[in-house]
Enzyme design. Structure first.
Site, PDB file in Angstrom:
ATOM      1  CB  SER A   1      -1.002   0.125   1.131  1.00  0.00           C
ATOM      2  OG  SER A   1      -0.057  -0.220   2.463  1.00  0.00           O
TER       3      SER A   1
ATOM      4  CG  ASP B   1      -3.951   5.893   6.618  1.00  0.00           C
ATOM      5  OD1 ASP B   1      -2.809   5.734   7.088  1.00  0.00           O
ATOM      6  OD2 ASP B   1      -4.486   5.292   5.765  1.00  0.00           O
TER       7      ASP B   1
ATOM      8  CG  HIS C   1      -1.010   4.004   4.384  1.00  0.00           C
ATOM      9  ND1 HIS C   1      -2.289   3.495   4.957  1.00  0.00           N
ATOM     10  CD2 HIS C   1      -0.355   3.060   4.153  1.00  0.00           C
ATOM     11  CE1 HIS C   1      -1.915   2.279   4.579  1.00  0.00           C
ATOM     12  NE2 HIS C   1      -0.953   1.863   4.088  1.00  0.00           N
TER      13      HIS C   1
END
Ligand code: NAG
Ligand code: NAG
Ligand code: NAG
Ligand code: NAG
Length: 355
Positions: A41, A319, A322
Site C-alpha cells: 500500500s 492515517d 501511511h
C-alpha cells in the site's frame, strides 16, 4: 530605459524562469526510459480498487491534495514513487497494472497492491490482494506486450535492461502475518531472526526472477519502523512512543537485506542493486498521531468522508499507518540524491539511473 517598466521587468524574471523550467520539464527526456513498481500500500496507486478487499481507499478524504482526487493512493496526495518518477524527469506517473490497458506501458507500470507481502498468504484475512509472486507474473504479461509493441526481442531486452525496478515490500509480512498469531502460524514456526532470514531468502529468489526477465537496475527498500505508527501505538501501545516488539521484527529484516544486496551486486555483475531506507527527519512535524480520523472495522484507515486535519503539511502520518504527501516528498528527496550510506547504499537513485 523607462523607469516605470523596470520593477515590472525584474518581477517578470522569476515568472519567465518558471515558464522556461516548465518548458524544459515538458520536453525532458527522463534519466531512465522506464520505472517499474512492485510493492504494497505504500506504493499502490489503484490496483486494489476493483478487488474484493477491505484494503482499498478510493474514497474521500484520500486524495484530498491530489488533482484527480481519490485514486486508490493510500494518502492525501502523492506516493514516494510519484515523487521519484518526477525527479527522474518522467512527465506522467506510472499507470496501475489494473488500468494499464491502452496506457503507455513502455515507461513503466505500477504492480503494487495494498495488504500484499513477500509471502502469498500475507494479508489474506483482509481479502483480495496481489502478492509479490503474482505482481511478478503480471510483469511477464507487460513484458510480452512491450516486446510486441517494440517489434523485436532484442530491442525490448535492451529497453528493459535500462529501467529501474523498485521493490518496496515486507511490512505486511509482519503487520498482516507474523504479528497476528491469532490468524497466522508463522510466529509459532519461526523466531523473529529465522522469520527475517526466510523472508529475505524468498525476496532474493523473487529479485532473481526479475533479473532473469531482464531487469538490471534494482532499488530495494528496507522497512521503516513499523512499531512507531499511530495504529501500532493505539492498538498495542503501552504509552511508549513505539511498540518495541514490532520494531524488533523489522530490524532483523533490514539487517539481512543489506548484505543480500551486497551479495547480489557481487554475484550478478551485469546488474546494479541498491538498498534504500525510507527515513527522514521528523523535527517540527507531528509524528505521533494521524491526520485523518481512523476507526471502524478497518482500524488503521480513514473513515469515509471524514474531515482530515487542515495542517496536513505538518503531519508525518496521514492515517494510522501511511505517511502523508509531505513525508513522502522528504523521503523521496533524501533517497534520490542522498550521500548518506544509512539512507542509500551503495547508490542513491540518481546514481543508479546514471550507471
Ligand atoms: C531489432 O531492432 C533493432 C533496432 O530497432 C535492429 O537494429 C535489429 O536489427 C532488429 N533485430 C531483428 C532481429 O529484427
Ligand atoms: C501454517 O499455515 C499454513 C497455511 O497458511 C499451512 O499450510 C501450514 O501447514 C501451517 N503450519 C503449521 C506448522 O501449522
Ligand atoms: C552468491 O554467490 C555465492 C558463491 O557462489 C553463493 O554462496 C551465494 O549464495 C550467492 N548469493 C546470492 C544472493 O545469490
Ligand atoms: C533535523 O532537523 C532539525 C531542524 O530542521 C535540525 O535541527 C536537526 O539537526 C535535524 N536532525 C538530524 C538528525 O538531522
Amino acid at each position: 530605459m523607462d523607469s516605470k517598466l523596470k520593477p515590472l521587468g525584474l518581477a517578470a524574471i522569476p515568472l519567465l524562469l518558471a515558464l522556461l523550467n516548465l518548458q524544459n520539464l515538458a520536453n525532458a527526456v527522463p534519466q531512465v526510459p522506464c520505472y517499474f513498481i512492485f510493492g504494497d500500500s505504500l506504493s499502490d496507486n489503484g490496483n486494489n480498487n476493483k478487488l474484493v478487499t477491505t484494503v482499498k481507499v478510493n474514497y474521500p478524504p484520500y486524495g484530498i491534495d491530489f488533482p484527480q482526487g481519490p485514486t486508490g493512493r493510500f494518502n492525501n496526495g502523492r506516493t514516494l514513487h510519484d515523487f521519484i518518477v518526477k525527479f527522474l524527469g518522467f512527465e506522467d506517473y506510472m499507470p496501475p497494472f489494473a488500468e494499464s490497458e491502452g496506457k503507455n506501458i513502455l515507461s513503466g507500470v505500477n504492480y503494487a497492491s495494498g495488504a500484499s507481502g513477500i509471502r502469498d498468504e500475507t494479508g489474506q484475512h483482509r481479502g483480495g490482494r496481489i502478492p509479490l509472486n503474482e505482481q511478478i507474473k503480471n510483469h511477464q504479461t507487460i513484458i510480452s506486450k512491450i516486446t510486441t509493441s517494440m517489434g523485436n526481442d532484442s530491442a525490448a531486452k535492451s529497453h528493459l535492461s535500462r529501467c529501474i525496478y523498485s521493490v518496496q515490500i515486507g511490512s505486511n509480512d509482519y503487520i498482516n502475518n507474523y504479528f497476528r498469531p491469532d490468524l497466522y502460524n508463522t510466529s509459532q514456526t519461526y523466531t523473529p531472526q529465522e522469520y527475517a532470514t526466510v523472508l529475505v531468502r524468498q525476496l532474493s529468489d523473487q529479485l532473481k526472477i526479475l533479473y532473469d526477465s531482464g531487469a538490471r537496475k534494482f532499488a530495494v527498500y528496507g522497512l521503516g519502523l513499523i512499531g512507531c505508527t499511530p495504529d501500532a501505538r493505539s492498538v498495542h501501545g503501552t504509552g511508549t512512543p513505539c511498540v518495541d516488539k514490532f520494531n524488533e521484527g523489522s530490524i532483523p529484516f533490514n539487517e539481512r537485506l543489506k548484505p543480500l544486496i551486497d551479495q547480489l551486486n557481487h554475484n550478478l555483475t551485469d546488474a546494479k542493486f541498491t538498498f534504500l531506507v525510507p527515513s527522514g527527519n521528523t523535527t517540527g512535524l507531528v509524528s505521533y498521531s494521524s491526520c485523518c480520523q481512523t476507526g471502524g472495522h478497518n482500524g488503521e484507515l480513514c473513515l469515509p468522508d471524514s474531515k482530515p486535519c487542515d495542517n496536513r503539511k505538518q503531519y508525518v502520518f496521514w492515517d494510522g499507518v501511511h505517511p502523508t504527501d509531505t513525508w513522502n516528498e522528504i523521503v523521496a528527496k533524501a533517497i534520490y540524491d542522498s550521500e548518506k550510506p544509512e539512507e542509500a547504499q551503495p547508490f542513491n537513485i540518481q546514481k543508479l539511473a546514471q550507471l
